[in-house]
Write a protein that holds these residues in place. Structure first.
Motif, PDB file in Angstrom:
ATOM      1  N   VAL A 108     -47.061  81.320 -88.034  1.00 56.47           N
ATOM      2  CA  VAL A 108     -48.455  82.175 -88.168  1.00 56.47           C
ATOM      3  C   VAL A 108     -49.388  81.070 -88.456  1.00 56.47           C
ATOM      4  O   VAL A 108     -49.343  80.222 -89.615  1.00 56.47           O
ATOM      5  CB  VAL A 108     -48.473  83.293 -89.196  1.00 56.47           C
ATOM      6  CG1 VAL A 108     -49.564  83.943 -89.378  1.00 56.47           C
ATOM      7  CG2 VAL A 108     -47.299  84.078 -88.842  1.00 56.47           C
ATOM      8  N   GLN A 110     -53.967  80.237 -88.407  1.00 58.64           N
ATOM      9  CA  GLN A 110     -55.579  80.599 -88.188  1.00 58.64           C
ATOM     10  C   GLN A 110     -55.674  80.468 -86.694  1.00 58.64           C
ATOM     11  O   GLN A 110     -55.629  79.590 -85.904  1.00 58.64           O
ATOM     12  CB  GLN A 110     -56.261  79.971 -89.209  1.00 58.64           C
ATOM     13  CG  GLN A 110     -56.115  80.248 -90.622  1.00 58.64           C
ATOM     14  CD  GLN A 110     -57.106  79.269 -91.280  1.00 58.64           C
ATOM     15  OE1 GLN A 110     -58.158  79.857 -91.099  1.00 58.64           O
ATOM     16  NE2 GLN A 110     -56.783  78.684 -92.503  1.00 58.64           N
ATOM     17  N   ASP A 111     -56.713  81.519 -86.146  1.00 56.37           N
ATOM     18  CA  ASP A 111     -57.022  81.695 -85.075  1.00 56.37           C
ATOM     19  C   ASP A 111     -57.780  80.523 -84.328  1.00 56.37           C
ATOM     20  O   ASP A 111     -57.945  80.117 -83.377  1.00 56.37           O
ATOM     21  CB  ASP A 111     -57.636  82.867 -84.803  1.00 56.37           C
ATOM     22  CG  ASP A 111     -58.715  83.223 -85.517  1.00 56.37           C
ATOM     23  OD1 ASP A 111     -59.129  82.542 -86.384  1.00 56.37           O
ATOM     24  OD2 ASP A 111     -59.561  84.134 -85.157  1.00 56.37           O
ATOM     25  N   VAL A 131     -53.844  84.435 -86.103  1.00 56.29           N
ATOM     26  CA  VAL A 131     -54.514  85.530 -86.874  1.00 56.29           C
ATOM     27  C   VAL A 131     -55.928  85.087 -87.411  1.00 56.29           C
ATOM     28  O   VAL A 131     -56.141  83.902 -87.566  1.00 56.29           O
ATOM     29  CB  VAL A 131     -53.666  86.002 -88.088  1.00 56.29           C
ATOM     30  CG1 VAL A 131     -52.072  86.496 -87.650  1.00 56.29           C
ATOM     31  CG2 VAL A 131     -53.430  84.802 -89.054  1.00 56.29           C
ATOM     32  N   SER A 132     -56.622  85.947 -87.770  1.00 58.30           N
ATOM     33  CA  SER A 132     -58.088  85.788 -88.387  1.00 58.30           C
ATOM     34  C   SER A 132     -57.981  86.069 -89.796  1.00 58.30           C
ATOM     35  O   SER A 132     -57.618  87.330 -90.139  1.00 58.30           O
ATOM     36  CB  SER A 132     -59.231  86.459 -87.626  1.00 58.30           C
ATOM     37  OG  SER A 132     -60.225  86.272 -87.992  1.00 58.30           O
ATOM     38  N   ARG A 133     -58.443  85.160 -90.719  1.00 55.72           N
ATOM     39  CA  ARG A 133     -58.580  85.661 -92.004  1.00 55.72           C
ATOM     40  C   ARG A 133     -59.726  86.106 -92.341  1.00 55.72           C
ATOM     41  O   ARG A 133     -60.110  86.376 -93.637  1.00 55.72           O
ATOM     42  CB  ARG A 133     -58.081  84.352 -92.987  1.00 55.72           C
ATOM     43  CG  ARG A 133     -56.866  83.864 -92.554  1.00 55.72           C
ATOM     44  CD  ARG A 133     -56.403  82.822 -93.821  1.00 55.72           C
ATOM     45  NE  ARG A 133     -55.186  82.000 -93.155  1.00 55.72           N
ATOM     46  CZ  ARG A 133     -53.910  82.565 -93.570  1.00 55.72           C
ATOM     47  NH1 ARG A 133     -53.792  83.829 -94.219  1.00 55.72           N
ATOM     48  NH2 ARG A 133     -52.943  82.106 -93.254  1.00 55.72           N
ATOM     49  N   SER A 138     -59.694  93.609 -87.188  1.00 56.95           N
ATOM     50  CA  SER A 138     -58.559  93.071 -86.380  1.00 56.95           C
ATOM     51  C   SER A 138     -57.197  93.106 -87.085  1.00 56.95           C
ATOM     52  O   SER A 138     -56.112  92.914 -86.660  1.00 56.95           O
ATOM     53  CB  SER A 138     -58.536  91.865 -85.491  1.00 56.95           C
ATOM     54  OG  SER A 138     -58.754  90.848 -86.421  1.00 56.95           O
ATOM     55  N   ALA A 139     -57.145  93.543 -88.618  1.00 55.54           N
ATOM     56  CA  ALA A 139     -56.137  93.389 -89.261  1.00 55.54           C
ATOM     57  C   ALA A 139     -54.758  94.252 -88.822  1.00 55.54           C
ATOM     58  O   ALA A 139     -53.823  93.539 -88.579  1.00 55.54           O
ATOM     59  CB  ALA A 139     -56.451  93.945 -90.741  1.00 55.54           C
ATOM     60  N   GLN A 142     -53.380  92.194 -85.923  1.00 54.25           N
ATOM     61  CA  GLN A 142     -52.629  91.321 -86.136  1.00 54.25           C
ATOM     62  C   GLN A 142     -51.217  91.492 -86.783  1.00 54.25           C
ATOM     63  O   GLN A 142     -50.201  90.982 -86.585  1.00 54.25           O
ATOM     64  CB  GLN A 142     -53.368  90.550 -87.354  1.00 54.25           C
ATOM     65  CG  GLN A 142     -54.732  89.727 -86.786  1.00 54.25           C
ATOM     66  CD  GLN A 142     -55.667  89.237 -87.533  1.00 54.25           C
ATOM     67  OE1 GLN A 142     -56.527  88.329 -87.412  1.00 54.25           O
ATOM     68  NE2 GLN A 142     -55.409  89.477 -88.930  1.00 54.25           N
ATOM     69  N   ARG A 145     -48.873  92.272 -83.879  1.00 53.76           N
ATOM     70  CA  ARG A 145     -48.569  90.934 -83.387  1.00 53.76           C
ATOM     71  C   ARG A 145     -47.357  90.511 -84.142  1.00 53.76           C
ATOM     72  O   ARG A 145     -46.471  90.022 -83.399  1.00 53.76           O
ATOM     73  CB  ARG A 145     -49.616  90.013 -83.092  1.00 53.76           C
ATOM     74  CG  ARG A 145     -50.563  90.571 -81.978  1.00 53.76           C
ATOM     75  CD  ARG A 145     -51.224  89.423 -81.577  1.00 53.76           C
ATOM     76  NE  ARG A 145     -52.169  88.723 -82.476  1.00 53.76           N
ATOM     77  CZ  ARG A 145     -53.417  89.142 -82.942  1.00 53.76           C
ATOM     78  NH1 ARG A 145     -53.994  90.091 -82.203  1.00 53.76           N
ATOM     79  NH2 ARG A 145     -53.821  88.554 -83.780  1.00 53.76           N
ATOM     80  N   LEU A 146     -47.590  90.433 -85.311  1.00 51.87           N
ATOM     81  CA  LEU A 146     -46.500  89.746 -86.340  1.00 51.87           C
ATOM     82  C   LEU A 146     -45.344  90.603 -86.327  1.00 51.87           C
ATOM     83  O   LEU A 146     -44.113  89.928 -86.166  1.00 51.87           O
ATOM     84  CB  LEU A 146     -47.006  89.739 -87.773  1.00 51.87           C
ATOM     85  CG  LEU A 146     -46.077  89.094 -88.731  1.00 51.87           C
ATOM     86  CD1 LEU A 146     -45.909  87.598 -88.258  1.00 51.87           C
ATOM     87  CD2 LEU A 146     -46.785  89.186 -89.965  1.00 51.87           C
ATOM     88  N   LEU A 177     -50.746  90.046 -94.365  1.00 53.62           N
ATOM     89  CA  LEU A 177     -49.880  90.039 -93.483  1.00 53.62           C
ATOM     90  C   LEU A 177     -48.497  90.403 -93.770  1.00 53.62           C
ATOM     91  O   LEU A 177     -47.762  90.427 -92.837  1.00 53.62           O
ATOM     92  CB  LEU A 177     -49.711  88.360 -92.803  1.00 53.62           C
ATOM     93  CG  LEU A 177     -50.877  88.183 -91.953  1.00 53.62           C
ATOM     94  CD1 LEU A 177     -51.028  86.748 -91.528  1.00 53.62           C
ATOM     95  CD2 LEU A 177     -51.176  88.978 -90.899  1.00 53.62           C
TER      96      LEU A 177
END
Length: 259
Positions: A108, A110-111, A131-133, A138-139, A142, A145-146, A177
């Motif tokens: 995993v 960062q985007d 993923v974006s922090r 978009s949580a 994400q 997707r995980l 996450l």
């Protein structure tokens, strides 16, 4: 909290008291090793993928990349068989080479890494979950997707501190996450992993305001090697636990090993 000087504990060479040309030759030599390893594994990786088979070649490349970067890897403990979700502390970009060279795993990340030249492309080849922090909107996507990633037979690794440290301390874990594990797929285990660098390795930690290219050059320019023990700690079943409990349990086991 103040960030440690990434050069602390380095030998005289790491502090710059050596011939710059000597360091340049090491950088170029190790970079050539990395490029050769990449080209040697790309074609067989593509053939495995075309045949619809799980490819072992990312692991072979990452293992070679760790060696080219001067890492001596020792393994302590036993990694779980899939399905497993690895949770590890984070010091440097070499962590991916180290852990990915020991076990078959995607990561995993960062985007922003997805847009890096070459590195982003290589990360996608290894089925990285980006993923974006910062984008809280978009949580949900994400986490979805995980969940798709951990449902596959291949392990996934998360660095839940959200940044790198000096290897002497452990930051609080980012818990959102871990929502992807609540509830977990049937049979999934969570295994904490302590990446235990020696003093020379800790001195190469990617912290503070140092950029990625500068840290890569500092790592590749170093004379000799540095050691890392990959400590696979006691796994646990996350069934019945919420994301905060999963994160707290994994962090407590890594912190105990760190201490």
């Amino acid at each position: 909290m103040p960030l440690a000087d990434p050069r602390k504990g380095c030998d005289k060479e790491a502090m710059g008291s050596v011939d710059p040309n000597d360091r340049a030759w090491r950088v170029w030599g190790r970079a050539a090793w990395l490029i050769a390893a990449l080209f040697a594994t790309l074609v067989p990786h593509a053939l495995w993928r075309l045949a619809g088979q799980p490819s072992p070649w990312p692991r072979h490349f990452l293992r070679a990349a760790a060696r080219a970067s001067g890492v001596r890897v020792t393994v302590a403990g036993t990694p779980c068989r899939p399905p497993v979700f690895f949770v590890a502390n984070h010091l440097s970009w070499t962590d991916i080479c180290i852990l990915g060279g020991v076990v078959e795993t995607s990561f995993v990340a960062q985007d922003m890494i997805a847009g890096w030249p070459v590195i982003g492309w290589m990360a996608r080849l290894n089925d990285t979950v980006f993923v974006s922090r910062t984008d809280r909107r978009s949580a949900g996507d994400q986490v979805a997707r995980l969940r798709l990633a951990i449902a596959r037979p291949r392990p996934v690794t998360l660095f839940p501190e959200g940044t790198t440290t000096d290897g002497r301390s452990l930051l609080p874990f980012k818990t959102p996450l871990f929502e992807g594990l609540a509830p977990p797929p049937p049979g999934l285990m969570v295994q904490p992993v302590h990446l235990d660098f020696d003093d020379a390795g800790k001195a190469l930690a990617w912290i503070g305001t140092e950029g990625a290219p500068a840290n890569a050059r500092r790592t590749l320019a170093r004379r000799g090697s540095f050691g890392v023990t990959v400590r696979f700690l006691e796994p646990f079943d996350p069934a019945g636990m919420d994301r905060k409990a999963i994160a707290a349990t994994a962090r407590a086991r890594i912190a105990a090993s760190l201490a």
